[in-house]
Motif scaffolding. Structure first.
Motif, PDB file in Angstrom:
ATOM      1  N   SER A  68     -20.769  55.173 -34.817  1.00  0.00           N
ATOM      2  CA  SER A  68     -21.476  56.201 -35.576  1.00  0.00           C
ATOM      3  C   SER A  68     -21.586  57.496 -34.779  1.00  0.00           C
ATOM      4  N   ALA A  69     -21.876  57.367 -33.473  1.00  0.00           N
ATOM      5  CA  ALA A  69     -21.957  58.566 -32.635  1.00  0.00           C
ATOM      6  C   ALA A  69     -20.619  59.285 -32.573  1.00  0.00           C
ATOM      7  N   ALA A  70     -19.527  58.518 -32.551  1.00  0.00           N
ATOM      8  CA  ALA A  70     -18.197  59.127 -32.511  1.00  0.00           C
ATOM      9  C   ALA A  70     -17.912  59.938 -33.769  1.00  0.00           C
ATOM     10  N   ALA A  71     -18.574  59.562 -34.868  1.00  0.00           N
ATOM     11  CA  ALA A  71     -18.374  60.271 -36.130  1.00  0.00           C
ATOM     12  C   ALA A  71     -19.318  61.461 -36.291  1.00  0.00           C
ATOM     13  N   HIS A  72     -20.236  61.649 -35.333  1.00  0.00           N
ATOM     14  CA  HIS A  72     -21.217  62.733 -35.418  1.00  0.00           C
ATOM     15  C   HIS A  72     -21.250  63.488 -34.084  1.00  0.00           C
ATOM     16  N   ALA A  73     -20.493  64.536 -34.014  1.00  0.00           N
ATOM     17  CA  ALA A  73     -20.342  65.274 -32.754  1.00  0.00           C
ATOM     18  C   ALA A  73     -21.635  65.918 -32.281  1.00  0.00           C
ATOM     19  N   ASP A  74     -22.618  66.036 -33.174  1.00  0.00           N
ATOM     20  CA  ASP A  74     -23.869  66.682 -32.776  1.00  0.00           C
ATOM     21  C   ASP A  74     -24.823  65.719 -32.068  1.00  0.00           C
ATOM     22  N   TYR A  75     -24.452  64.434 -31.961  1.00  0.00           N
ATOM     23  CA  TYR A  75     -25.305  63.455 -31.279  1.00  0.00           C
ATOM     24  C   TYR A  75     -24.772  63.100 -29.906  1.00  0.00           C
ATOM     25  N   THR A  76     -25.682  62.957 -28.957  1.00  0.00           N
ATOM     26  CA  THR A  76     -25.375  62.357 -27.660  1.00  0.00           C
ATOM     27  C   THR A  76     -26.016  60.971 -27.640  1.00  0.00           C
ATOM     28  N   LEU A  77     -25.196  59.953 -27.446  1.00  0.00           N
ATOM     29  CA  LEU A  77     -25.668  58.583 -27.513  1.00  0.00           C
ATOM     30  C   LEU A  77     -26.196  58.082 -26.174  1.00  0.00           C
ATOM     31  N   LYS A  78     -27.374  57.487 -26.223  1.00  0.00           N
ATOM     32  CA  LYS A  78     -27.930  56.747 -25.085  1.00  0.00           C
ATOM     33  C   LYS A  78     -28.141  55.317 -25.585  1.00  0.00           C
ATOM     34  N   ASP A  79     -27.235  54.417 -25.199  1.00  0.00           N
ATOM     35  CA  ASP A  79     -27.243  53.050 -25.701  1.00  0.00           C
ATOM     36  C   ASP A  79     -27.868  52.126 -24.661  1.00  0.00           C
ATOM     37  N   VAL A  80     -29.044  51.569 -24.986  1.00  0.00           N
ATOM     38  CA  VAL A  80     -29.725  50.638 -24.081  1.00  0.00           C
ATOM     39  C   VAL A  80     -29.888  49.269 -24.736  1.00  0.00           C
ATOM     40  N   SER A  81     -29.159  49.024 -25.816  1.00  0.00           N
ATOM     41  CA  SER A  81     -29.216  47.724 -26.484  1.00  0.00           C
ATOM     42  C   SER A  81     -28.698  46.646 -25.546  1.00  0.00           C
ATOM     43  N   CYS A  82     -29.108  45.401 -25.798  1.00  0.00           N
ATOM     44  CA  CYS A  82     -28.766  44.328 -24.854  1.00  0.00           C
ATOM     45  C   CYS A  82     -28.708  42.978 -25.561  1.00  0.00           C
ATOM     46  N   SER A  83     -27.620  42.271 -25.353  1.00  0.00           N
ATOM     47  CA  SER A  83     -27.486  40.938 -25.916  1.00  0.00           C
ATOM     48  C   SER A  83     -28.643  40.050 -25.471  1.00  0.00           C
ATOM     49  N   GLY A  84     -29.186  39.309 -26.416  1.00  0.00           N
ATOM     50  CA  GLY A  84     -30.283  38.397 -26.114  1.00  0.00           C
ATOM     51  C   GLY A  84     -31.660  39.001 -26.183  1.00  0.00           C
ATOM     52  N   ALA A  85     -31.754  40.302 -26.449  1.00  0.00           N
ATOM     53  CA  ALA A  85     -33.047  40.988 -26.423  1.00  0.00           C
ATOM     54  C   ALA A  85     -33.965  40.494 -27.545  1.00  0.00           C
ATOM     55  N   THR A  86     -35.213  40.276 -27.186  1.00  0.00           N
ATOM     56  CA  THR A  86     -36.278  39.991 -28.134  1.00  0.00           C
ATOM     57  C   THR A  86     -37.092  41.269 -28.353  1.00  0.00           C
ATOM     58  N   ILE A  87     -38.073  41.199 -29.227  1.00  0.00           N
ATOM     59  CA  ILE A  87     -38.970  42.340 -29.431  1.00  0.00           C
ATOM     60  C   ILE A  87     -39.660  42.699 -28.119  1.00  0.00           C
ATOM     61  N   ALA A  88     -40.104  41.688 -27.387  1.00  0.00           N
ATOM     62  CA  ALA A  88     -40.766  41.942 -26.099  1.00  0.00           C
ATOM     63  C   ALA A  88     -39.819  42.607 -25.114  1.00  0.00           C
ATOM     64  N   ASP A  89     -38.549  42.206 -25.122  1.00  0.00           N
ATOM     65  CA  ASP A  89     -37.565  42.818 -24.223  1.00  0.00           C
ATOM     66  C   ASP A  89     -37.331  44.281 -24.581  1.00  0.00           C
ATOM     67  N   VAL A  90     -37.245  44.564 -25.872  1.00  0.00           N
ATOM     68  CA  VAL A  90     -37.064  45.959 -26.294  1.00  0.00           C
ATOM     69  C   VAL A  90     -38.237  46.800 -25.815  1.00  0.00           C
ATOM     70  N   ARG A  91     -39.430  46.271 -26.003  1.00  0.00           N
ATOM     71  CA  ARG A  91     -40.623  47.006 -25.594  1.00  0.00           C
ATOM     72  C   ARG A  91     -40.656  47.205 -24.066  1.00  0.00           C
ATOM     73  N   ALA A  92     -40.301  46.174 -23.322  1.00  0.00           N
ATOM     74  CA  ALA A  92     -40.417  46.234 -21.860  1.00  0.00           C
ATOM     75  C   ALA A  92     -39.267  46.986 -21.193  1.00  0.00           C
ATOM     76  N   ASN A  93     -38.060  46.873 -21.762  1.00  0.00           N
ATOM     77  CA  ASN A  93     -36.882  47.351 -21.041  1.00  0.00           C
ATOM     78  C   ASN A  93     -36.118  48.482 -21.717  1.00  0.00           C
ATOM     79  N   GLN A  94     -36.425  48.769 -22.974  1.00  0.00           N
ATOM     80  CA  GLN A  94     -35.612  49.749 -23.695  1.00  0.00           C
ATOM     81  C   GLN A  94     -36.386  50.980 -24.167  1.00  0.00           C
ATOM     82  N   LEU A  95     -37.664  50.822 -24.460  1.00  0.00           N
ATOM     83  CA  LEU A  95     -38.419  51.951 -25.007  1.00  0.00           C
ATOM     84  C   LEU A  95     -38.536  53.118 -24.041  1.00  0.00           C
ATOM     85  N   SER A  96     -38.361  52.866 -22.752  1.00  0.00           N
ATOM     86  CA  SER A  96     -38.436  53.954 -21.770  1.00  0.00           C
ATOM     87  C   SER A  96     -37.318  54.966 -21.966  1.00  0.00           C
ATOM     88  N   ALA A  97     -36.278  54.611 -22.718  1.00  0.00           N
ATOM     89  CA  ALA A  97     -35.187  55.549 -22.990  1.00  0.00           C
ATOM     90  C   ALA A  97     -35.585  56.610 -24.006  1.00  0.00           C
TER      91      ALA A  97
END
Length: 267
Positions: A68-97
């Motif tokens: 999707s980012a490749a199709a939208h030149a006006d966006y800069t992608l910061k991808d912090v997604s992670c295999s195996g992530a739970t809601i708690a993992d997103v909150r602890a390790n990804q929201l800081s982005a």
């Protein structure tokens, strides 16, 4: 919304040269910040082309955020997604982005909280009744406790990124009613049970998106007729040499995830 078949995916990749340079394109500088959060369905498990720097998170250069980012030149992608992530993992390790300068957030999460991998293992290796019991318990969780947990996560995202558009992409049904699944086949009863869990996850996510308003994209209609084990699957079947990809989208699946997201962004 345009849907991509497997043949169309191959042709499109050849046309735009994605195999060689999509990662660089997705990271090209733009005016808007796009942060991708979530689990393996966000990171692109099953698509291949993994960024070695992402390690066990298995972020594919052809996951739906990158496409999707490749199709939208006006966006800069910061991808912090992670295999195996739970809601708690997103909150602890990804929201800081996230920050007050974030313009777009996408998210797929909740499957691991509903023990997706354990349920799949149970359905592949145990009896019909065992599979049915496992999916029933997790379906109840998905339509009750998960709703509250997801709504709380959406609220936290809004707090950290108050100006951002938040788009939550759900899970499709995973397995076709008939057709070979590969090394280990599934009975009709098991297929029905697994798809009931997929429906519960979708409806639970929808309910959370109403409770704490965000844009929800239901992927079930998009993938209808393209589940694993069918004649034109957009979801990987059972491959004993790559168990992590079992019942995750394949490359065609991620192109169609990206198409669904683009339909929201371009509307």
């Amino acid at each position: 919304m345009r849907r991509f078949t497997s043949a169309a995916v191959a042709a499109l990749m050849a046309f735009v040269g994605m195999e060689a340079g999509l990662g660089a394109t997705a990271q090209a500088a733009g005016e808007k910040e796009y942060v991708a959060l979530g689990d393996s369905y966000s990171s692109g498990v099953g698509a291949g082309y993994y960024d070695t720097a992402s390690g066990d998170c298995k972020r594919s250069q052809l996951n739906y955020p990158a496409l999707s980012a490749a199709a939208h030149a006006d966006y800069t992608l910061k991808d912090v997604s992670c295999s195996g992530a739970t809601i708690a993992d997103v909150r602890a390790n990804q929201l800081s982005a996230l920050s007050s300068g974030t313009d777009l957030v996408t998210l797929t999460v909740g499957g691991n909280d509903a023990q997706f991998a354990s349920v799949v293992e149970a359905c592949l290796t145990q009896s019909d009744s065992y599979c049915g019991t496992a999916t029933q318990w997790m379906s109840y969780y998905a339509q009750n406790q998960l709703v509250t947990e997801l709504a709380g996560l959406y609220k936290d995202i809004k707090t950290r990124a108050p100006q951002a558009e938040i788009v939550v992409l759900g899970y499709p049904q995973t397995v076709a009613a008939t057709g070979s699944c590969g090394a280990i086949d599934l009975s009709s009863a098991k297929r029905t049970s697994m798809n009931k869990l997929a429906d519960a996850l979708a409806e639970g996510t929808r309910a959370a998106s109403v409770k704490e308003p965000v844009t929800f994209v239901d992927m079930r209609a998009t993938f209808k007729g393209h589940e694993a084990c069918g004649s034109d699957p957009w979801i990987n079947g059972v491959d004993l040499t790559d168990l992590t990809s079992v019942f995750h989208p394949n490359l065609a699946g991620y192109f169609n995830y990206a198409a669904a997201l683009n339909n929201v962004l371009d509307s």
